[in-house]
Design an enzyme around this catalytic site. Structure first.
Site, short mmCIF file in Angstrom:
data_model
loop_
_atom_site.label_atom_id
_atom_site.label_comp_id
_atom_site.label_asym_id
_atom_site.label_seq_id
_atom_site.Cartn_x
_atom_site.Cartn_y
_atom_site.Cartn_z
N CYS A 138 34.50 37.56 28.90
CA CYS A 138 34.40 36.41 27.99
C CYS A 138 32.97 36.16 27.54
O CYS A 138 32.74 35.67 26.44
CB CYS A 138 35.02 35.17 28.63
SG CYS A 138 36.82 35.21 28.59
N ASN A 162 43.80 29.16 29.63
CA ASN A 162 44.25 30.47 30.07
C ASN A 162 45.77 30.55 30.02
O ASN A 162 46.47 29.56 30.26
CB ASN A 162 43.69 30.84 31.45
CG ASN A 162 43.93 29.81 32.53
OD1 ASN A 162 44.12 28.64 32.26
ND2 ASN A 162 43.92 30.27 33.78
N CYS A 201 42.19 34.70 29.03
CA CYS A 201 41.27 33.67 29.48
C CYS A 201 41.22 32.50 28.49
O CYS A 201 41.51 32.68 27.29
CB CYS A 201 39.86 34.23 29.64
SG CYS A 201 39.62 35.23 31.13
N GLU A 241 38.62 31.07 27.25
CA GLU A 241 37.62 31.29 26.20
C GLU A 241 38.20 32.13 25.07
O GLU A 241 37.94 31.89 23.89
CB GLU A 241 36.38 31.98 26.78
CG GLU A 241 35.64 31.16 27.84
CD GLU A 241 36.15 31.41 29.26
OE1 GLU A 241 37.35 31.73 29.43
OE2 GLU A 241 35.33 31.29 30.18
N CYS A 298 33.92 34.62 32.68
CA CYS A 298 33.92 35.97 33.25
C CYS A 298 33.10 36.90 32.36
O CYS A 298 32.72 36.55 31.23
CB CYS A 298 35.36 36.48 33.38
SG CYS A 298 36.14 36.97 31.83
N1 THU Z 1 39.80 32.54 33.73
C1 THU Z 1 39.49 32.03 32.51
O1 THU Z 1 40.37 31.55 31.78
N2 THU Z 1 38.20 32.08 32.10
C2 THU Z 1 37.18 32.60 32.85
O2 THU Z 1 36.10 32.78 32.34
C3 THU Z 1 37.41 32.92 34.26
C4 THU Z 1 38.83 33.14 34.62
C5 THU Z 1 41.20 32.52 34.15
C6 THU Z 1 41.86 33.87 34.12
C7 THU Z 1 42.98 33.68 35.09
O3 THU Z 1 44.09 33.13 34.39
C8 THU Z 1 42.45 32.64 36.09
O4 THU Z 1 41.32 32.05 35.47
C9 THU Z 1 42.04 33.23 37.42
O5 THU Z 1 41.17 34.29 37.26
#
Ligand code: THU
Length: 134
Positions: A92, A45, A56, A58, A89
């Site tokens: 993603c 991320n 994110c 992903e 999320c």
């Molecule tokens: N995050 C991800 O990188 N992937 C996910 O599927 C869930 C959330 C990151 C986004 C943000 O930088 C941090 O986690 C908190 O939400």
């Protein structure tokens, strides 16, 4: 057919997590994609002072995959800390759907351990994908 080594894949996700840029949430996440061609692409991320512009893990891994010339996800691993599973999320899940199908394994882990194994179909039932546009 790829013989997947999922422990290796979660290790790549963990390594990517260590590169996360997450100064605002302090929630580092790493993702690693195994492609149908046997390649592995990872991403972390990347947050931004303008909060909604953060990426994110992903999404970063998918960008890396596309730049590497691959476009078919055989399995994806996501690594993150916390009591709760670091599941992808909603956005993603749809991003993964573009390059995967309902049977594609989604491995959820933390620091080098797979905590839960799911499939994209379980995480995103009745999904809308490229085939829907045919
Ligand atoms: N995050 C991800 O990188 N992937 C996910 O599927 C869930 C959330 C990151 C986004 C943000 O930088 C941090 O986690 C908190 O939400």
């Amino acid at each position: 057919m790829v013989t997947a080594d999922y422990s290796d894949l979660i290790e790549h996700a963990r390594a990517a997590m260590s590169r996360a840029y997450a100064p605002y949430s302090n929630f580092p996440v790493g993702a690693a994609i195994l492609t149908d061609t046997g390649n592995i692409y990872s991403g972390c991320n990347v947050e931004n002072a303008a909060y909604p512009l953060g990426n994110c893990a992903e999404a970063s891994a998918i960008s890396s995959m596309i730049m590497g010339g691959d476009n078919s996800i055989a399995a994806i691993a996501v690594a993150g800390f916390g009591d709760e599973l670091c599941t992808p999320c909603g956005g993603c899940r749809q991003r993964i759907r573009e390059f995967a199908d309902e049977a594609t394994p989604v491995l959820i882990g933390d620091n080098n351990t797979i905590r839960y194994t799911s499939t994209l179909g379980d995480l995103l039932p009745l999904s809308f994908g490229p085939d829907n546009l045919n």
